[in-house]
Design an enzyme around this catalytic site. Structure first.
Site, PDB file in Angstrom:
ATOM      1  N   ASP A 118      20.605  -8.485 -49.121  1.00 19.83           N
ATOM      2  CA  ASP A 118      21.949  -8.654 -48.574  1.00 19.83           C
ATOM      3  C   ASP A 118      22.854  -9.081 -49.732  1.00 19.83           C
ATOM      4  OD1 ASP A 118      22.784  -9.169 -45.308  1.00 19.83           O
ATOM      5  OD2 ASP A 118      24.287  -9.626 -46.858  1.00 19.83           O
TER       6      ASP A 118
ATOM      7  N   ASP B   8      23.659  -5.681 -53.779  1.00 21.85           N
ATOM      8  CA  ASP B   8      24.594  -4.790 -53.087  1.00 21.85           C
ATOM      9  C   ASP B   8      23.991  -3.384 -53.154  1.00 21.85           C
ATOM     10  OD1 ASP B   8      26.696  -2.833 -52.720  1.00 21.85           O
ATOM     11  OD2 ASP B   8      28.124  -4.496 -52.885  1.00 21.85           O
TER      12      ASP B   8
ATOM     13  N   THR C 119      25.995   4.367 -34.171  1.00 19.44           N
ATOM     14  CA  THR C 119      26.590   3.688 -33.027  1.00 19.44           C
ATOM     15  C   THR C 119      26.949   4.710 -31.952  1.00 19.44           C
ATOM     16  OG1 THR C 119      28.730   2.792 -32.314  1.00 19.44           O
ATOM     17  CG2 THR C 119      28.615   3.533 -34.555  1.00 19.44           C
TER      18      THR C 119
ATOM     19  N   SER D 290      37.452   5.201 -34.706  1.00 11.91           N
ATOM     20  CA  SER D 290      38.087   4.332 -35.709  1.00 11.91           C
ATOM     21  C   SER D 290      37.574   4.811 -37.064  1.00 11.91           C
ATOM     22  CB  SER D 290      37.692   2.863 -35.511  1.00 11.91           C
ATOM     23  OG  SER D 290      36.323   2.693 -35.901  1.00 11.91           O
TER      24      SER D 290
ATOM     25  N   TYR E 247      35.914   3.109 -39.080  1.00 13.75           N
ATOM     26  CA  TYR E 247      34.518   2.627 -39.133  1.00 13.75           C
ATOM     27  C   TYR E 247      33.596   3.673 -38.505  1.00 13.75           C
ATOM     28  CZ  TYR E 247      30.479   0.552 -36.783  1.00 13.75           C
ATOM     29  OH  TYR E 247      29.222   0.333 -36.267  1.00 13.75           O
ATOM     30  N   HIS E 248      33.965   4.145 -37.306  1.00 14.30           N
ATOM     31  CA  HIS E 248      33.102   5.123 -36.648  1.00 14.30           C
ATOM     32  C   HIS E 248      33.013   6.414 -37.451  1.00 14.30           C
ATOM     33  CE1 HIS E 248      33.975   2.430 -33.149  1.00 14.30           C
ATOM     34  NE2 HIS E 248      32.705   2.639 -32.950  1.00 14.30           N
TER      35      HIS E 248
ATOM     36  N   LYS F 219      30.316   6.159 -39.868  1.00 14.64           N
ATOM     37  CA  LYS F 219      28.991   6.342 -39.252  1.00 14.64           C
ATOM     38  C   LYS F 219      28.694   7.832 -39.052  1.00 14.64           C
ATOM     39  CE  LYS F 219      27.563   2.087 -38.408  1.00 14.64           C
ATOM     40  NZ  LYS F 219      26.356   1.543 -39.029  1.00 14.64           N
TER      41      LYS F 219
ATOM     42  N   GLN G  51      23.319   2.944 -31.492  1.00 12.53           N
ATOM     43  CA  GLN G  51      23.180   1.665 -30.805  1.00 12.53           C
ATOM     44  C   GLN G  51      24.419   1.359 -29.979  1.00 12.53           C
ATOM     45  OE1 GLN G  51      21.028  -2.055 -32.518  1.00 12.53           O
ATOM     46  NE2 GLN G  51      23.108  -2.109 -33.257  1.00 12.53           N
TER      47      GLN G  51
ATOM     48  N   ASN H 102      30.261 -11.386 -26.010  1.00 10.03           N
ATOM     49  CA  ASN H 102      30.229 -12.635 -26.782  1.00 10.03           C
ATOM     50  C   ASN H 102      31.621 -13.280 -26.784  1.00 10.03           C
ATOM     51  OD1 ASN H 102      27.678 -11.716 -27.263  1.00 10.03           O
ATOM     52  ND2 ASN H 102      27.931 -11.367 -29.440  1.00 10.03           N
ATOM     53  N   ARG H 103      32.637 -12.419 -26.951  1.00  7.91           N
ATOM     54  CA  ARG H 103      34.016 -12.939 -27.009  1.00  7.91           C
ATOM     55  C   ARG H 103      34.461 -13.469 -25.637  1.00  7.91           C
ATOM     56  NH1 ARG H 103      36.613  -8.374 -29.070  1.00  7.91           N
ATOM     57  NH2 ARG H 103      37.424  -7.935 -27.004  1.00  7.91           N
TER      58      ARG H 103
ATOM     59  N   TYR I   7      41.733  -5.022 -22.622  1.00 10.76           N
ATOM     60  CA  TYR I   7      42.726  -4.192 -23.326  1.00 10.76           C
ATOM     61  C   TYR I   7      43.183  -3.078 -22.380  1.00 10.76           C
ATOM     62  CZ  TYR I   7      40.880  -6.301 -27.686  1.00 10.76           C
ATOM     63  OH  TYR I   7      40.484  -7.160 -28.682  1.00 10.76           O
TER      64      TYR I   7
ATOM     65  N   ARG J 118      44.343  -0.461 -29.434  1.00  9.74           N
ATOM     66  CA  ARG J 118      43.561   0.673 -29.918  1.00  9.74           C
ATOM     67  C   ARG J 118      44.146   1.984 -29.404  1.00  9.74           C
ATOM     68  NH1 ARG J 118      37.425  -1.233 -30.250  1.00  9.74           N
ATOM     69  NH2 ARG J 118      37.879  -3.247 -31.139  1.00  9.74           N
TER      70      ARG J 118
HETATM   71  N1  LIG Z   1      26.317  -5.627 -33.509  1.00 12.48           N
HETATM   72  C1  LIG Z   1      26.571  -4.563 -32.751  1.00 12.48           C
HETATM   73  O1  LIG Z   1      27.008  -4.680 -31.585  1.00 12.48           O
HETATM   74  C2  LIG Z   1      26.324  -3.184 -33.296  1.00 12.48           C
HETATM   75  C3  LIG Z   1      26.481  -2.087 -32.433  1.00 12.48           C
HETATM   76  C4  LIG Z   1      26.242  -0.810 -32.913  1.00 12.48           C
HETATM   77  C5  LIG Z   1      25.866  -0.630 -34.236  1.00 12.48           C
HETATM   78  N2  LIG Z   1      25.738  -1.711 -35.071  1.00 12.48           N
HETATM   79  C6  LIG Z   1      25.320  -1.480 -36.457  1.00 12.48           C
HETATM   80  O2  LIG Z   1      24.187  -2.283 -36.748  1.00 12.48           O
HETATM   81  C7  LIG Z   1      24.230  -2.716 -38.106  1.00 12.48           C
HETATM   82  C8  LIG Z   1      24.082  -4.225 -38.174  1.00 12.48           C
HETATM   83  O3  LIG Z   1      25.088  -4.822 -37.387  1.00 12.48           O
HETATM   84  P1  LIG Z   1      25.324  -6.391 -37.363  1.00 12.48           P
HETATM   85  O4  LIG Z   1      26.077  -6.687 -36.134  1.00 12.48           O
HETATM   86  O5  LIG Z   1      24.040  -7.081 -37.641  1.00 12.48           O
HETATM   87  O6  LIG Z   1      26.302  -6.561 -38.600  1.00 12.48           O
HETATM   88  P2  LIG Z   1      26.325  -7.725 -39.705  1.00 12.48           P
HETATM   89  O7  LIG Z   1      27.612  -7.578 -40.438  1.00 12.48           O
HETATM   90  O8  LIG Z   1      26.048  -9.033 -39.081  1.00 12.48           O
HETATM   91  O9  LIG Z   1      25.098  -7.339 -40.640  1.00 12.48           O
HETATM   92  C9  LIG Z   1      25.196  -6.446 -41.719  1.00 12.48           C
HETATM   93  C10 LIG Z   1      24.672  -7.148 -42.958  1.00 12.48           C
HETATM   94  O10 LIG Z   1      24.710  -6.220 -44.042  1.00 12.48           O
HETATM   95  C11 LIG Z   1      25.229  -6.859 -45.190  1.00 12.48           C
HETATM   96  N3  LIG Z   1      25.841  -5.825 -46.040  1.00 12.48           N
HETATM   97  C12 LIG Z   1      26.941  -5.093 -45.779  1.00 12.48           C
HETATM   98  N4  LIG Z   1      27.179  -4.256 -46.791  1.00 12.48           N
HETATM   99  C13 LIG Z   1      26.211  -4.444 -47.705  1.00 12.48           C
HETATM  100  C14 LIG Z   1      25.924  -3.887 -48.971  1.00 12.48           C
HETATM  101  N5  LIG Z   1      26.705  -2.959 -49.510  1.00 12.48           N
HETATM  102  N6  LIG Z   1      24.833  -4.320 -49.643  1.00 12.48           N
HETATM  103  C15 LIG Z   1      24.031  -5.283 -49.115  1.00 12.48           C
HETATM  104  N7  LIG Z   1      24.260  -5.871 -47.933  1.00 12.48           N
HETATM  105  C16 LIG Z   1      25.343  -5.449 -47.232  1.00 12.48           C
HETATM  106  C17 LIG Z   1      26.225  -7.868 -44.664  1.00 12.48           C
HETATM  107  O11 LIG Z   1      26.437  -8.928 -45.567  1.00 12.48           O
HETATM  108  C18 LIG Z   1      25.562  -8.329 -43.368  1.00 12.48           C
HETATM  109  O12 LIG Z   1      24.774  -9.475 -43.576  1.00 12.48           O
HETATM  110  C19 LIG Z   1      25.537  -2.182 -38.678  1.00 12.48           C
HETATM  111  O13 LIG Z   1      25.279  -0.960 -39.351  1.00 12.48           O
HETATM  112  C20 LIG Z   1      26.373  -1.916 -37.456  1.00 12.48           C
HETATM  113  O14 LIG Z   1      27.312  -0.895 -37.681  1.00 12.48           O
HETATM  114  C21 LIG Z   1      25.956  -2.981 -34.619  1.00 12.48           C
END
Ligand SMILES: NC(=O)c1ccc[n+]([C@@H]2O[C@H](COP(=O)([O-])OP(=O)(O)OC[C@H]3O[C@@H](n4cnc5c(N)ncnc54)[C@H](O)[C@@H]3O)[C@@H](O)[C@H]2O)c1
Length: 510
Positions: free
Chosen positions: A112, A155, A226, A270, A272-273, A276, A299, A331-332, A346, A418
């Site tokens: 991480d 990274d 996602t 978005s 972001y999407h 993905k 997911q 959660n929110r 929204y 949005r």
């Molecule tokens: N949480 C949700 O509801 C949800 C839903 C659908 C998809 N996702 C996907 O699941 C994955 C994890 O989600 P999350 O909620 O745990 O997010 P999160 O942000 O808590 O976890 C991601 C982790 O990756 C690390 N990271 C990001 N870029 C990096 C890089 N370049 N190098 C090294 N580390 C890096 C961040 O520091 C973070 O700790 C993501 O890809 C997210 O898009 C999450």
């Protein structure tokens, strides 16, 4: 066991030998078996890295059930001491999965770069469940759960060489890729944030694919996509699991074609999407070109705070955010209920999405780790356990807050920042995890919401919610307008959401 009949063809512990024809990628082992004659030099053989004494043998000859290296767990057979590397191990899901898999006996490693901690700080927010620094987390994992985690701060995009060295050293048999920015709203703040998200996500994943090709091509990649990649098509077309089934037909101009095996349409919602969706194509191509094997996991929205492992000690807790950028809806809502802010819907609040509890998501991941795709296979699952509208969730949170915690919870409708349909049909398929991989949801929404109330009402967490209440109301407009959303209506909570309205809106496939 769902994976009892899988063979060495699926196993990441074998090397393929013989004349491996990359043009044949994506074919299943069964097809090879039928078409290839073992007397010909084109026949593919296996060589087991864990059992070299087997020499060269037919990869279809031994099943997981028969192999002593695959051991029974409640979630399927799993490789003994399986080496699993989690990218993004400091995150909400990454840390939870690390402890979960460690408890199952996997050898867990992870990387991480603390991007998430920095992004949240930049927005003036914080995780409401306090989390420890990584070195304290690692110490606590050892002390409380006897889990050793091999962690490196890397990274995955800008430090590709370091990642390559680490992967080469660990030789993971499964790689879980969570290391992306997970926020739609963050990607819509301005051009800098849109670029940051797409650069980090798309280029990080692309770099990773080359690294896997050059170090551990036999390892199974579990990449997080996602459900938002599909969007919410207004035609009501079902959201298949990434790839059209064989019976899907395209009709046009009086002619028809089978769509079976093709990627289904994407309609991201978005930037972001969009990142993905770009990942989806990059992973798909890498499987095709290099015989990599991957699950692309579409997911749903995750909710909750609980697994047995993260609840075992305050130092083991995973993060939980409630701000407009990183806080997911349930959660929110619970955080708003705890400090007396009316839950914010929204627009009409009739948006429908797929959801899954944190604990159940961990189980799904484990079941997939236990059933690695075949060489060259790009497999997709929709990882959700239920479908709900925003309104329905708000009512559920309000009801539990009022009845069990005596809180005067209210619900408000606010302007929708949005660009999305407030009301739309939604028919998502989620058949593979239950039918093929044996998953049955264990956590109900009510149960997890109750657990969240209990945790959020503890003085420390409640104080942390209060401290950051100004970051809950959305200010990020997809249109680029700069203003806080305004309230449209405070809802009358006497009228519960009618059952027939719900039934009209979704069709559930199980
Ligand atoms: N949480 C949700 O509801 C949800 C839903 C659908 C998809 N996702 C996907 O699941 C994955 C994890 O989600 P999350 O909620 O745990 O997010 P999160 O942000 O808590 O976890 C991601 C982790 O990756 C690390 N990271 C990001 N870029 C990096 C890089 N370049 N190098 C090294 N580390 C890096 C961040 O520091 C973070 O700790 C993501 O890809 C997210 O898009 C999450």
């Amino acid at each position: 066991m769902h994976n009892a009949k899988c063979t060495c063809w699926n196993c990441p512990a074998i090397d393929l030998a013989g004349k491996v024809d990359f043009r044949a990628c994506g074919q299943s082992g069964k097809q090879f078996d039928k078409t290839l004659d073992s007397t010909q030099e084109t026949h593919i053989m296996a060589e087991c890295k864990r059992r070299p004494e087997l020499g060269l043998y037919d990869p279809m000859a031994i099943t997981f059930q028969e192999c002593p290296q695959w051991q029974e767990t409640p979630y399927g057979y799993i490789l003994k001491d399986m080496r699993v590397m989690i990218l993004g191990i400091d995150g909400y899901l990454g840390w939870t999965l690390a402890l979960w898999l460690g408890s199952l006996g996997c050898k867990v490693s992870g990387v991480d770069n603390y991007n998430r901690r920095n992004w949240v700080k930049e927005r003036g927010a914080h995780t409401i469940v306090p989390i420890s620094r990584m070195n304290q987390r690692l110490r606590a994992a050892k002390e409380i759960l006897d889990i050793d985690i091999d962690f490196r701060q890397i990274d995955i995009y800008t430090q590709r060489e370091r990642l390559k060295e680490f992967i080469d050293e660990v030789k993971p048999e499964s790689i879980i890729h969570y290391a992306e920015n997970p926020s739609p709203a963050f990607s819509m703040i301005d051009v800098e944030h849109a670029i940051e998200v797409q650069k980090n996500n798309v280029l990080g994943t692309l770099a990773l694919l080359f690294t896997i090709r050059d170090t551990v091509p036999e390892s199974a990649l579990l990449k997080l996509g996602t459900m938002g990649e599909y969007g919410t098509p207004l035609t009501g077309r079902p959201l298949f699991e990434g790839i059209f089934p064989a019976e899907a037909i395209l009709q046009w101009g009086g002619r028809e074609w089978s769509l079976g095996g093709e990627l289904t349409p994407r309609d991201p919602v978005s930037f972001y999407h969009v990142s993905k969706v770009q990942d989806t194509f990059n992973v798909y191509e890498a499987c095709k070109y290099w015989w990599l094997r991957s699950f692309d996991i579409m997911q749903g929205v995750i909710f909750g705070v609980h697994t047995d492992q993260v609840a075992a000690d305050p130092r083991l807790r995973t993060r939980l955010d409630i701000d407009e950028w990183f806080g997911t809806i349930i959660n929110r809502f619970v955080a708003q209920a705890v400090i007396g802010i009316p839950l914010t819907l929204y627009g009409l609040g009739k948006q429908i999405r797929g959801f899954i509890a944190l604990r159940d998501a961990m189980e799904c991941m484990t079941r997939l780790i236990c059933a690695p795709p075949e060489p060259g296979q790009y497999a997709v699952v929709n990882q959700i356990s239920g479908i709900h509208s925003a309104r329905q969730l708000a009512y559920t949170v309000a009801k539990i807050g009022r009845e069990y915690f005596n809180l005067p919870v209210q619900i408000q409708r606010v302007e929708n920042p949005r660009v999305e349909a407030d009301e739309h049909p939604f028919e998502a398929l989620y058949e593979k995890l239950p039918k093929r991989y044996g998953f049955k949801p264990k956590v109900t929404i009510d149960e997890e919401i109750t657990r969240m109330f209990e945790l959020f009402l503890t003085p420390e967490v409640k104080k942390r919610i209060e401290e950051r209440k100004q970051v809950i109301m959305p200010k990020t407009w997809w249109s680029g307008v700069k203003k806080e959303v305004e309230r449209l209506e405070l809802l009358d909570l006497k009228g519960e959401i009618e059952e027939d309205e719900r039934l009209r809106m979704f069709k559930v496939h199980r």
